[in-house]
Design an enzyme around this catalytic site. Structure first.
Site, mmCIF file in Angstrom:
data_model
loop_
_atom_site.group_PDB
_atom_site.id
_atom_site.type_symbol
_atom_site.label_atom_id
_atom_site.label_comp_id
_atom_site.label_asym_id
_atom_site.label_seq_id
_atom_site.Cartn_x
_atom_site.Cartn_y
_atom_site.Cartn_z
ATOM 1 N N GLU A 1 0.837 -1.193 0.000
ATOM 2 C CA GLU A 1 0.000 0.000 0.000
ATOM 3 C C GLU A 1 0.869 1.238 0.000
ATOM 4 O O GLU A 1 2.082 1.167 0.214
ATOM 5 C CB GLU A 1 -0.947 -0.012 1.217
ATOM 6 C CG GLU A 1 -1.946 -1.159 1.185
ATOM 7 C CD GLU A 1 -2.906 -1.164 2.339
ATOM 8 O OE1 GLU A 1 -3.880 -1.937 2.272
ATOM 9 O OE2 GLU A 1 -2.704 -0.414 3.310
ATOM 10 N N HIS B 1 -11.182 10.003 7.579
ATOM 11 C CA HIS B 1 -10.963 8.559 7.666
ATOM 12 C C HIS B 1 -10.417 8.098 9.007
ATOM 13 O O HIS B 1 -10.871 7.093 9.552
ATOM 14 C CB HIS B 1 -10.008 8.142 6.553
ATOM 15 C CG HIS B 1 -9.739 6.671 6.481
ATOM 16 N ND1 HIS B 1 -10.741 5.733 6.312
ATOM 17 C CD2 HIS B 1 -8.580 5.969 6.553
ATOM 18 C CE1 HIS B 1 -10.208 4.518 6.269
ATOM 19 N NE2 HIS B 1 -8.909 4.631 6.429
#
Length: 540
Positions: free
Chosen positions: A115, A350
């Site tokens: 990621e 988030h």
């Protein structure tokens, strides 16, 4: 007036990965209550798509994982906390395997994905629904464990401390203790008393303070606000991570498009098909989240766009169905075939990188009170959380806190007063609560979002002060409801975010100010101390 009091050895508020992990570790020797304001599966952990970062490959190293975390954290990560989490991460993965979590494998080995911000493939995952798989496994274990009692649909009202009972002298030699908590039972509309020598806050973050968020409705900052009211310091609350890629669709509430999509070659495009990330950062789509979110925000404002697009259609259909089955299926339900067309995305709040200041065993400034998971600020995330470091932090600190509790001496327990609501009435103006909630989320999005200015922060602070006055009046005069309690906590957390942002006169990590666009030479954490705090500090 209620007369119900429950006695346990440990109270855990929250039923995400951190809370359930701690409960299972403590259950062999302690009577544990898990108190959660909705159903046990409705927290943020179950929404985590990407995975869990851990050094697993011979081509990787602890030093590389530490370095990647420090780079993402923009100079604010605590090195001891970072090393502690990174070195304990493989053991945490092994524990989950032992619990029965069905991690994705390839050729008989754990499949590792990569990621943004990671220099190697080190993300252990269950396709693209890691959090859901982990939560299902642990919930099943918890329900089978006799020493754990689940209290679903019970909302934390407040913590009970020596100071609040008037039995604390304020002398540093006599620390303030947490003795338990009050919680609203929605089934009976009764406020219950829970007493225990140890209380763990694992309530998650505060994403619902913003208009657009990837978080579930439960993310209202309850633990952070309650700890602050109890006298705990908070740290780095200005660093709110905005995930760059939330699905933009009127019928897709808070659906996250995983970081791993970019990790597997997804490209960010403007509506005309132009790729824009390379001109913002040499790492392009694999840059850390704050860089990508600001780039998208810039392009949207520059072009007056509603969204940008994430294109993974160059990958074979079989690859997409294998690696991203949930994303593929959900997008297809909404008429988007990701094997043939790009995905419309926008940034959304988030992750809360700051939180209740703790030591490496989850201890807060109040004796007997611990904070773990997104509620806590351990020093791991610094100014920007590295992708997939949050679930492993939950597990590592759940274990450390469980060990600290098992080794702690047990103090005598005083009798606690029951909740007295004999002088309050039922509110007949519920519309005021919903209106205030909407107003808060709109102005936090407009004034305290991805890009900030002094003027915007001043406007937000002024609005928050007005809301706090209204909400305190409601709280003092009306019977408490979950909506009122959540709004009270969100406004408190909004205040902490704004005050922290106003205190930082630079741009670092997730905090970007147009008035202070440069990075100061020395990285210093923002620590706020409640005026009513008493007793020794963490680590003192």
């Amino acid at each position: 007036m209620t007369s119900s009091t429950y006695h346990f050895d440990v109270l855990i508020v929250g039923s995400g990965l951190a809370g359930l992990n701690a409960a299972l570790l403590l259950a062999p020797t302690r009577r544990v209550a898990v108190i959660t304001k909705r159903a046990v599966h409705e927290g943020s952990s179950g929404w985590a798509q990407g995975g869990i970062a851990a050094v697993w490959s011979k081509d990787d190293s602890f030093e590389a994982h530490v370095d990647d975390t420090l780079v993402a954290g923009a100079g604010l990560c605590d090195l001891a906390a970072t090393r502690f989490v990174v070195e304990q991460a493989p053991k945490a993965i092994a524990w989950l395997q032992k619990m029965g979590v069905p991690f994705s494998e390839e050729d008989g080995q754990l499949h590792l994905t990569r990621e943004g911000g990671h220099s190697a493939r080190r993300i252990v995952h269950v396709t693209d629904a890691t959090g859901a798989a982990v939560q299902r496994t642990l919930i099943e274990r918890v329900r089978q464990t006799p020493n754990i009692t689940l209290f679903e649909n019970h909302t934390l009202v407040d913590l009970i401390t020596d100071a609040k009972l008037g039995s604390h002298t304020g002398d540093a030699a006599s620390p303030n203790h947490c003795l338990g908590l009050y919680a609203l039972d929605e089934a009976t509309d009764e406020v219950l008393t829970f007493q225990a020598p140890h209380t763990i806050l694992a309530t998650g973050g505060a994403g619902k303070v913003y208009l657009y968020t990837t978080n579930p409705d439960t993310a209202t900052g309850d633990g952070i606000a309650a700890a602050w009211r109890a006298g705990c310091r908070v740290q780095n609350m200005e660093f709110i991570q905005f995930h760059p890629t939330c699905l933009y669709h009127p019928h897709a509430k808070s659906f996250l498009i995983s970081e791993a999509v970019r990790g597997e070659g997804g490209r960010l495009l403007l509506p005309d098909g132009t790729r824009f990330m390379p001109k913002h950062d040499p790492r392009a789509e694999l840059a850390p989240r704050d860089v990508v979110a600001r780039a998208i925000d810039f392009e949207m404002k520059k072009g007056g766009l509603d969204c940008v697009y994430l294109d993974i259609s160059h990958q074979p259909l079989s690859f997409l169905q294998e690696h991203f089955p949930n994303i593929y299926a959900r997008c297809l339900e909404l008429g988007i075939d990701i094997s043939k067309q790009p995905i419309p995305v926008v940034p959304a709040a988030h992750y809360t990188c700051g939180g209740v200041l703790t030591d490496l065993a989850g201890r807060t400034d109040v004796t007997g009170l611990y904070a773990i998971g997104e509620t806590a600020c351990t020093g791991l995330h610094g100014a920007n959380r590295l992708a997939s470091n949050s679930l492993v932090e939950c597990m590592v600190f759940a274990q450390a806190t469980a060990q600290a509790i098992e080794q702690a001496p047990v103090a005598p327990a005083p009798a606690l007063p029951v909740w007295d609501d004999s002088r309050v009435t039922d509110a007949d103006e519920a519309v005021v609560i919903s209106h205030n909630w909407d107003e808060l989320r709109h102005f936090m999005w407009d004034y305290v979002g991805i890009v900030r200015t002094n003027k915007r922060l001043e406007r937000a602070a002024h609005r928050i002060a007005l809301l706090q006055g209204e909400i305190q009046e409601f709280y003092a005069h009306f019977h408490v409801t979950r909506d009122l309690l959540e709004l009270r906590n969100l406004v408190q957390v909004a205040d902490l975010i704004v005050r922290s942002a106003q205190a930082r006169h630079e741009s670092r990590g997730l905090h970007f100010s147009r008035d202070y666009p440069h990075l100061l030479p020395k990285a210093v954490s923002t620590v706020l101390t409640p005026s009513h705090a008493a007793g020794p500090s963490v680590g003192a």
